[in-house]
Design a protein around this motif. Structure first.
Motif, mmCIF file in Angstrom:
data_model
loop_
_atom_site.group_PDB
_atom_site.id
_atom_site.type_symbol
_atom_site.label_atom_id
_atom_site.label_comp_id
_atom_site.label_asym_id
_atom_site.label_seq_id
_atom_site.Cartn_x
_atom_site.Cartn_y
_atom_site.Cartn_z
ATOM 1 N N ASN A 24 0.949 -1.215 -0.250
ATOM 2 C CA ASN A 24 -0.102 0.026 0.133
ATOM 3 C C ASN A 24 0.966 1.288 0.135
ATOM 4 O O ASN A 24 0.493 2.207 -0.740
ATOM 5 N N LEU A 25 1.873 1.384 0.941
ATOM 6 C CA LEU A 25 2.798 2.415 0.767
ATOM 7 C C LEU A 25 3.725 2.506 -0.538
ATOM 8 O O LEU A 25 3.859 3.817 -0.814
ATOM 9 N N VAL A 26 4.105 1.611 -0.902
ATOM 10 C CA VAL A 26 4.822 1.791 -2.327
ATOM 11 C C VAL A 26 3.784 2.304 -3.323
ATOM 12 O O VAL A 26 4.143 3.191 -4.211
ATOM 13 N N LEU A 75 5.027 3.368 17.228
ATOM 14 C CA LEU A 75 5.244 4.759 16.531
ATOM 15 C C LEU A 75 5.099 4.533 14.930
ATOM 16 O O LEU A 75 4.332 5.160 14.416
ATOM 17 N N LEU A 76 5.461 3.369 14.406
ATOM 18 C CA LEU A 76 5.328 2.980 12.842
ATOM 19 C C LEU A 76 4.109 3.078 12.471
ATOM 20 O O LEU A 76 3.669 3.411 11.441
ATOM 21 N N ALA A 77 3.135 2.504 13.222
ATOM 22 C CA ALA A 77 1.707 2.434 13.079
ATOM 23 C C ALA A 77 0.622 3.557 13.218
ATOM 24 O O ALA A 77 -0.462 3.607 12.758
ATOM 25 N N SER A 78 1.390 4.627 13.980
ATOM 26 C CA SER A 78 0.910 5.590 14.377
ATOM 27 C C SER A 78 0.046 6.819 13.393
ATOM 28 O O SER A 78 0.910 6.744 12.346
ATOM 29 N N ASN A 125 -4.992 4.314 6.570
ATOM 30 C CA ASN A 125 -5.974 3.564 7.642
ATOM 31 C C ASN A 125 -5.760 1.989 7.556
ATOM 32 O O ASN A 125 -5.537 1.295 8.368
ATOM 33 N N VAL A 126 -5.615 1.737 6.297
ATOM 34 C CA VAL A 126 -5.153 0.292 5.935
ATOM 35 C C VAL A 126 -3.578 -0.137 6.595
ATOM 36 O O VAL A 126 -3.619 -1.265 7.030
ATOM 37 N N VAL A 127 -2.799 0.701 6.284
ATOM 38 C CA VAL A 127 -1.296 0.533 6.487
ATOM 39 C C VAL A 127 -1.511 0.218 8.175
ATOM 40 O O VAL A 127 -0.725 -0.466 8.895
ATOM 41 N N HIS A 128 -2.137 1.424 8.874
ATOM 42 C CA HIS A 128 -2.275 1.503 10.344
ATOM 43 C C HIS A 128 -2.931 0.248 10.813
ATOM 44 O O HIS A 128 -2.235 -0.573 11.947
ATOM 45 N N GLU A 129 -4.057 -0.409 10.254
ATOM 46 C CA GLU A 129 -4.396 -1.742 10.683
ATOM 47 C C GLU A 129 -3.519 -2.875 10.527
ATOM 48 O O GLU A 129 -3.488 -3.705 11.125
ATOM 49 N N ARG A 130 -2.876 -2.848 9.271
ATOM 50 C CA ARG A 130 -2.192 -4.084 8.991
ATOM 51 C C ARG A 130 -0.791 -4.282 9.911
ATOM 52 O O ARG A 130 -0.441 -5.086 10.489
#
Length: 305
Positions: A214-216, A270-273, A235-240
């Motif tokens: 997703n980030l790529v 931190l990373l998922a915030s 939001n998807v990245v945060h959840e994953r």
């Protein structure tokens, strides 16, 4: 010279990912470099069959320009043959020493193939002979810990560290780097001791890959995304990443001291915030760091069992 270099018999004296600076371009590119004799070969990635470029170092000068931190310029007279940027002082000193030695050696033909290390796994773990039975949480030195982590994952962590340093601080970036190294190394030795399984690694790897993918895509297509789409993707990245944290914590909690379990919470906290993700993927000034990180994520997702 003939017997050393014929048929790809030249020993590789040093190899690894290092950033190559490109003239007149702000953004560099991480590439796999392999040094054989005085010939330095660059590859798009570890395992590439053909070198992208070849740099001959015999008689060249290896210069560390004082105005550019961790930079290495290989010079032929007044001309820069290639410019590299290390990620740490130790890496800088190692490359400079090896490159200086190479300037007095003979040229060699390109090796037939820079082979990938065998049995790589996508969670980034491999054994180093010098590590023995120790684990990161029992006092293994940082340099030894790094020998357990494969090149693709080192590149990912280094790239992540750069962007954390800009969004948060260098101190926080170093803390997160240390946490990730320790978590990965601890996991490796637990799997080796058959206290956890490879399937458990893969369970955590699936949502991690989805977050990276997703980030790529956001890096490549964000300028064409609507604001609500960007928010949805983050939001998807945060959840994953939250899922990754839960799986890793459940996998390791019975094998780690509470203080070390907190490393997992601190790292993924931190990373998922939402705040970190918004800044890391929304700040225009972080374009260079974002490109390096997403390139590393893209390399990571190319590995499969």
């Amino acid at each position: 010279f003939f017997f050393v270099c014929l048929y790809n018999m030249a020993e590789c004296t040093k190899s690894g990912y290092i950033e190559r600076k490109i003239e007149n371009k702000k953004k560099g590119k991480y590439m796999w470099f392999a040094l054989h004799g005085s010939s330095l070969f660059s590859y798009t990635e570890q395992g590439s069959v053909q070198p992208k470029e070849t740099f001959q170092l015999k008689g060249a000068a290896v210069v560390q320009p004082p105005e550019r931190k961790l930079a290495i310029d290989i010079m032929n007279g007044d001309k820069v043959i290639v410019s590299l940027v290390a990620t740490s002082k130790d890496e800088l000193e190692s490359w400079v020493a090896t490159l200086n030695d190479a300037t007095s050696l003979d040229e060699c033909d390109a090796p037939l193939k820079e082979k990938k290390k065998k049995n790589q796994i996508s969670v980034g773990i491999r054994v180093g002979k010098a590590v023995g039975g120790k684990v990161a949480t029992s006092g293994v030195g940082k340099g030894v810990v790094k020998n357990v982590v494969n090149e693709e994952t080192k590149l990912l962590i280094v790239s992540l560290k750069k962007i954390i340093a800009k969004v948060e601080s260098r101190k926080v970036a170093e803390e997160i780097e240390d946490n990730l190294m320790r978590i990965i190394t601890k996991s490796f030795f637990l799997e080796k001791a058959k206290k956890i399984t490879l399937d458990e690694f893969l369970e955590a790897d699936a949502p991690l890959r989805e977050a990276f993918e997703n980030l790529v895509e956001m890096r490549d297509y964000r300028h064409r995304m609507r604001p609500e789409t960007v928010k949805q993707r983050l939001n998807v990245v945060h959840e994953r990443l939250g899922n990754v944290e839960k799986i890793i914590t459940a996998m390791l909690v019975d094998h780690m001291k509470p203080a070390n379990v907190q490393r997992i919470a601190r790292t993924f906290g931190l990373l998922a915030s939402q705040d970190f993700l918004d800044k890391a993927w929304g700040t225009p000034e972080l374009e260079e760091e974002r490109d390096l990180l997403t390139d590393a994520m893209n390399r990571y997702t190319q590995f499969h069992f």
